[in-house]
Design a protein around this motif. Sequence first.
Motif, PDB file in Angstrom:
ATOM      1  N   ALA A   1      39.876  39.931  45.522  1.00  0.00           N
ATOM      2  CA  ALA A   1      39.080  38.778  45.924  1.00  0.00           C
ATOM      3  C   ALA A   1      39.646  37.472  45.388  1.00  0.00           C
ATOM      4  N   LEU A   2      40.288  37.502  44.232  1.00  0.00           N
ATOM      5  CA  LEU A   2      40.765  36.275  43.590  1.00  0.00           C
ATOM      6  C   LEU A   2      42.060  35.769  44.222  1.00  0.00           C
ATOM      7  N   VAL A   3      42.192  34.446  44.275  1.00  0.00           N
ATOM      8  CA  VAL A   3      43.458  33.848  44.667  1.00  0.00           C
ATOM      9  C   VAL A   3      44.469  34.102  43.549  1.00  0.00           C
ATOM     10  N   PRO A   4      45.776  33.949  43.826  1.00  0.00           N
ATOM     11  CA  PRO A   4      46.745  34.056  42.737  1.00  0.00           C
ATOM     12  C   PRO A   4      46.383  33.115  41.593  1.00  0.00           C
ATOM     13  N   ARG A   5      46.379  33.631  40.395  1.00  0.00           N
ATOM     14  CA  ARG A   5      46.017  32.883  39.187  1.00  0.00           C
ATOM     15  C   ARG A   5      44.531  32.557  39.133  1.00  0.00           C
ATOM     16  N   GLY A   6      43.697  33.241  39.957  1.00  0.00           N
ATOM     17  CA  GLY A   6      42.257  33.057  39.902  1.00  0.00           C
ATOM     18  C   GLY A   6      41.695  33.566  38.585  1.00  0.00           C
ATOM     19  N   VAL A   7      40.493  33.092  38.225  1.00  0.00           N
ATOM     20  CA  VAL A   7      39.894  33.370  36.924  1.00  0.00           C
ATOM     21  C   VAL A   7      38.710  34.317  37.089  1.00  0.00           C
ATOM     22  N   LEU A   8      38.645  35.325  36.211  1.00  0.00           N
ATOM     23  CA  LEU A   8      37.537  36.289  36.165  1.00  0.00           C
ATOM     24  C   LEU A   8      36.764  36.075  34.868  1.00  0.00           C
ATOM     25  N   PHE A   9      35.442  35.874  35.000  1.00  0.00           N
ATOM     26  CA  PHE A   9      34.550  35.623  33.860  1.00  0.00           C
ATOM     27  C   PHE A   9      33.638  36.830  33.736  1.00  0.00           C
ATOM     28  N   MET A  10      33.753  37.587  32.615  1.00  0.00           N
ATOM     29  CA  MET A  10      33.011  38.826  32.444  1.00  0.00           C
ATOM     30  C   MET A  10      32.032  38.712  31.274  1.00  0.00           C
ATOM     31  N   GLY A  11      31.216  39.745  31.110  1.00  0.00           N
ATOM     32  CA  GLY A  11      30.218  39.749  30.057  1.00  0.00           C
ATOM     33  C   GLY A  11      30.802  40.127  28.710  1.00  0.00           C
ATOM     34  N   LYS A  12      30.028  39.869  27.661  1.00  0.00           N
ATOM     35  CA  LYS A  12      30.551  40.072  26.303  1.00  0.00           C
ATOM     36  C   LYS A  12      30.774  41.536  25.974  1.00  0.00           C
ATOM     37  N   ALA A  13      30.174  42.462  26.747  1.00  0.00           N
ATOM     38  CA  ALA A  13      30.342  43.889  26.473  1.00  0.00           C
ATOM     39  C   ALA A  13      31.491  44.499  27.237  1.00  0.00           C
ATOM     40  N   GLU A  14      32.228  43.691  28.012  1.00  0.00           N
ATOM     41  CA  GLU A  14      33.266  44.216  28.897  1.00  0.00           C
ATOM     42  C   GLU A  14      34.620  43.694  28.455  1.00  0.00           C
ATOM     43  N   LEU A  15      35.616  44.598  28.279  1.00  0.00           N
ATOM     44  CA  LEU A  15      36.892  44.228  27.683  1.00  0.00           C
ATOM     45  C   LEU A  15      38.076  44.312  28.628  1.00  0.00           C
ATOM     46  N   LEU A  16      38.018  45.107  29.686  1.00  0.00           N
ATOM     47  CA  LEU A  16      39.141  45.278  30.626  1.00  0.00           C
ATOM     48  C   LEU A  16      40.363  45.887  29.956  1.00  0.00           C
ATOM     49  N   LEU A  17      40.166  46.675  28.891  1.00  0.00           N
ATOM     50  CA  LEU A  17      41.331  47.216  28.183  1.00  0.00           C
ATOM     51  C   LEU A  17      42.175  48.108  29.072  1.00  0.00           C
ATOM     52  N   SER A  18      41.542  48.870  29.968  1.00  0.00           N
ATOM     53  CA  SER A  18      42.293  49.798  30.814  1.00  0.00           C
ATOM     54  C   SER A  18      42.872  49.131  32.045  1.00  0.00           C
ATOM     55  N   HIS A  19      42.651  47.839  32.202  1.00  0.00           N
ATOM     56  CA  HIS A  19      43.157  47.146  33.395  1.00  0.00           C
ATOM     57  C   HIS A  19      43.939  45.892  33.002  1.00  0.00           C
ATOM     58  N   SER A  20      44.593  45.943  31.830  1.00  0.00           N
ATOM     59  CA  SER A  20      45.318  44.771  31.357  1.00  0.00           C
ATOM     60  C   SER A  20      46.529  44.448  32.205  1.00  0.00           C
ATOM     61  N   ARG A  21      46.959  45.381  33.055  1.00  0.00           N
ATOM     62  CA  ARG A  21      48.148  45.115  33.860  1.00  0.00           C
ATOM     63  C   ARG A  21      47.847  44.305  35.108  1.00  0.00           C
ATOM     64  N   ILE A  22      46.574  44.143  35.457  1.00  0.00           N
ATOM     65  CA  ILE A  22      46.242  43.311  36.619  1.00  0.00           C
ATOM     66  C   ILE A  22      45.501  42.050  36.217  1.00  0.00           C
TER      67      ILE A  22
END
Length: 620
Positions: free
Chosen positions: A238-259
């Motif tokens: 959904a995001l444009v190139p270099r788009g920004v994702l704002f997540m909640g304080k309980a969510e880390l994205l550790l398993s998706h650091s490559r995207i």
Amino acid sequence: MSDQKELDFDEGFEAILDYVKEARGFDFTGYKRSSLMRRVGRRMTQVGIAGYPEYLDYLQVNADEFAALFNTILINVTSFFRDDDAWDYLRSDVIPMLLAEHSPEDQLRIWSAGCASGEEAYSLAIAFAEAMGLEQFRQRVKIYATDVDEEALVQARAATYGERELAGVPEEYLDRYFEPQGSRHVFHKDLRRSVIFGRNDLVQDAPISRIDLLVCRNTLMYFTAESQASILRKLHFALVPRGVLFMGKAELLLSHSRIFDPIDLRHRFFRKIPTSTLGGVFYDHSMLNTQRHSPGELEELRSLAFGATPVAQVVVNTEGVVALANQQAQQLFSLSDRDVGRPLRDLEISYRPIELRALIDQAREERRALRVKDIEWQRGPGEVLALELHVSPLISLSDEPIGVSVVFHDVTTNHRLLTELANANRQRENAYEELQSTTEELETTNEELQSTVEELETTNEELQSTNEELETTNEELQSTNDELQTINNALRDRTRELDDVNEFLESILTSLRAGIVVVDQEMRVVAWNAGAEDLWGLRRDEAEGEHLLNLDIGLPLDNLRPVVRSALADSSYAKETVLDAVNRRGRSVLIRVTCGALRNRDGASTGAILVMETADEVTE
């Protein structure tokens, strides 16, 4: 544990989920089973039904029961400017960054996924209106707010809120963006046109596209790991190139650091990393307003913008000739206008500070961007620069390579800061002997505290949801509501205390002199302290998540394989060995490695701990 890994599986309960999906189009199979069963059980208690098969029969003959069930499952906990620190960072850093990356005519598209009753979407509207001005906001910003709960969307579209919902809104915002309506306030009708509400199921429905800022806070926690991965891929698309994702304080994205790359991990802001399938750098000319600018004006704008770029950039065409060099590149590498049009191989920049020609050929042939870090360049007497190189192929609209962009980022300041931090760590090494005797006890305590924090956060969220439900009941339940609020506040204080203890334990690991490495049962690194960074020159973010035997360090890791595997298999195992190694400075050293099992509270081995120190230091 993957929702207790189907320990909560019940055929009768799964039959209810299948019927809800078939009859109403709501797919809750991606949600965590423990939470779902608890909430469905609450509704069954309310209607006086004890078994899942009986409740399925009740659903089949009572169509109105669906609405009550969905309201119980979809607990909408939200507020204006929830988590003040994160919203302050959005206003002070993220919004100015987004505005600087867009021209004054560009449209900004924002998506609030899981918007509940609309407080988050209107908070975004206020934040951008404050940064841009009301007129610019009306003309340029579209906020898409989605949720699966139709009743919550109806409330969001009404944009009417009472004093309790508006408690987190500053007084000046309340006067500027809300109109009083009896005892309630309504969000300004003119600005409301920029906020579009609609139903969207993150699991089943297609995502909204071309989004510049995507806000999805504390939503993924309700889904299983498989569903989370699927949803994150959709958010990435959904995001444009270099788009920004704002997540909640309980969510880390550790398993998706490559995207996604973290912008600020503490406040949970991430930036989209374009996938390798994009091939290279594409220019979307549809984003330019050609009706307002002539081709000559656009070309002049491009030229001026390229020349004013704050990073050094050189563009080489397919013939290997320097086609462009901006002011920063000319100043940094002593280039002149006469060098533009000359073959790159004839210029000193082709081999100093790094051999460029092979990298350019590789980027053009593989059609992917290359990144080279930690380049040190002796520019002059006493002047050493640290650079980071980005080599990106330039692809035309006809999918043909037309050149290569070479960008040099000056990271000297960051390099100096890292050096200073390394020196500070070395000064703290004298505390290691005092802490060594308590390390094992503190690590066990840390594991127990982390488990307690997770349990308390879950309990805290459930109490918040219960509190909001009780506030809508009659006056007879008011006293019960006050008691639950008191308990909720106490749990919140306890959570903060545990967070402080957890941070304290993390600082102890960081201060240890020896290299501490913790691996899981798959021999993947889960902890890599500052001592390990100083010993092997590999940063924590580069090591964590990688297989231990795949790390590129000067330690003969194959010799450690049987030792580590023994620790993983035997919870009482511990062994010390001395190995020949090469440290990060290229010096041959003897390394004493102590390997032991990482045990949980039941005494079972959940991983292994390796303590690494040079034999000379231990002798001293």
